[in-house]
Design an enzyme around this catalytic site. Structure first.
Site, PDB file in Angstrom:
ATOM      1  CB  SER A  89      -0.959   0.109   1.248  1.00  0.00           C
ATOM      2  OG  SER A  89      -1.803   1.144   1.166  1.00  0.00           O
ATOM      3  CG  HIS A 211      -6.046  -0.766  -0.504  1.00  0.00           C
ATOM      4  ND1 HIS A 211      -5.161  -0.301  -1.537  1.00  0.00           N
ATOM      5  CD2 HIS A 211      -5.112  -0.768   0.471  1.00  0.00           C
ATOM      6  CE1 HIS A 211      -4.007   0.342  -1.059  1.00  0.00           C
ATOM      7  NE2 HIS A 211      -4.127  -0.183   0.226  1.00  0.00           N
TER       8      HIS A 211
END
Length: 321
Positions: A89, A211
């Site tokens: 991430s 996400h």
């Protein structure tokens, strides 16, 4: 030894990270003393906290990336370089810095912008994340599809009339997948996953449904920001979260980063792909050992060296000499 650098993401931060590195390595000290483009005292928040402040997304992200930048500079000056890199991430931005896509002066304020955009994307919305243990990718996707159909049947919508969301967020390693979205939808998904054979569904403490499609406003904000950013050429390959591999011709970095914030992270596929590229050992850069655990559960025969402290660096140099 062919090394793959993997950079920790949000959640690994802790107050005091990097203090010993700051005292020993001039290049690390330089990063923290000269940081520009952020609207807070990064060194103070990182080294002194309080934790409540450091854990806020808009502060976490630049602090974590500053740590990664400083550590990358230390390793480079010691002659430790990877053949490829990736990050979980937020860590993807650190990997892109390491490869030469972003400069030090550029990447730290960029991720503060990202953190703000992510935090604002779902302000006031009731969301949660769970870790689903014991199911594979296909089963989790099937479970989320079942939940979506049930939500549509029951007409469960948000304030804008859109169906509530429960989507796969992170494919961390075999048997550990996170699902995130609206709390009511995620609770429903947890029950479905248990019926499908999940060992456990555990709550994960995060500040937003990262996400997932709920992050679309953050993706749009990043797309606009990238219009004024320059992107350098990679010195070595970076593998992208939303792909689980290197990018191909026609796949552009700005579009992949816009997609990354609102699509699943395929970290397990990324690790396997790095091994296929020839990586003989991984170096986890950042506080904690989260990525080390993911690697060990994905490719158990590949060593992982975590570097967080001065002692860790010395141990790495001894191991790879």
């Amino acid at each position: 030894m062919k090394l793959g650098f993997i950079y920790a993401g949000q959640g690994a931060q802790k107050v005091g990270m990097g203090v010993d590195l700051y005292e020993k390595y001039p290049e690390f000290k330089e990063t923290f003393d000269n940081v520009k483009g952020v609207d807070f005292d990064l060194k103070k928040v990182c080294f002194e906290g309080p934790a409540e402040t450091l854990n806020e997304t808009q502060y976490t992200q630049p602090c974590m990336v500053a740590f990664a930048v400083g550590m990358t500079k230390i390793l480079k000056n010691l002659g430790v370089k990877p053949i490829c890199a990736a990050g979980l991430s937020l860590g993807e931005y650190s990997a892109l810095y390491a490869s030469g896509v972003f400069t030090e002066e550029q990447v730290i304020p960029l991720v503060q912008f990202r953190g703000n955009a992510m935090q604002h994307a779902v302000e006031g919305r009731d969301t949660k994340m769970i870790a689903v243990l014991g199911l594979d990718k296909d089963t989790v996707f099937a479970g989320c599809d079942k939940v979506k159909a049930e939500l549509e049947t029951k007409g469960m919508v948000d304030g804008q009339g859109k169906i509530l969301v429960a989507e796969p967020a992170n494919f961390n390693c075999p048997g550990q997948i996170t699902v995130s979205g609206d709390s009511a939808a995620v609770d429903m998904a947890a029950e479905v996953f248990k019926e499908m054979g999940a060992k456990r569904c555990l709550p994960v403490k995060v500040s937003g449904p990262f996400h997932t499609s709920l992050m679309e406003p953050a993706g749009n904000a990043l797309a606009e920001r990238f219009k004024s950013e320059s992107f350098g050429n990679m010195e070595f390959p970076v593998l992208f979260n939303c792909l689980g591999r290197e990018k191909k011709d026609g796949e552009e970095i700005p579009a992949l980063l816009e997609k990354q914030v609102q699509k699943s992270v395929y970290f397990d596929d990324t690790i396997k792909a790095m091994v296929d590229m020839g990586v003989e050992a991984f170096v986890e850069i950042g506080p904690g050992k989260t990525l080390t655990k993911f690697v060990q559960k994905t490719v158990s025969d590949i060593p992982v060296y975590g570097v967080e402290t001065v002692e860790d660096i010395e141990n790495l140099l001894e191991a790879i000499k």
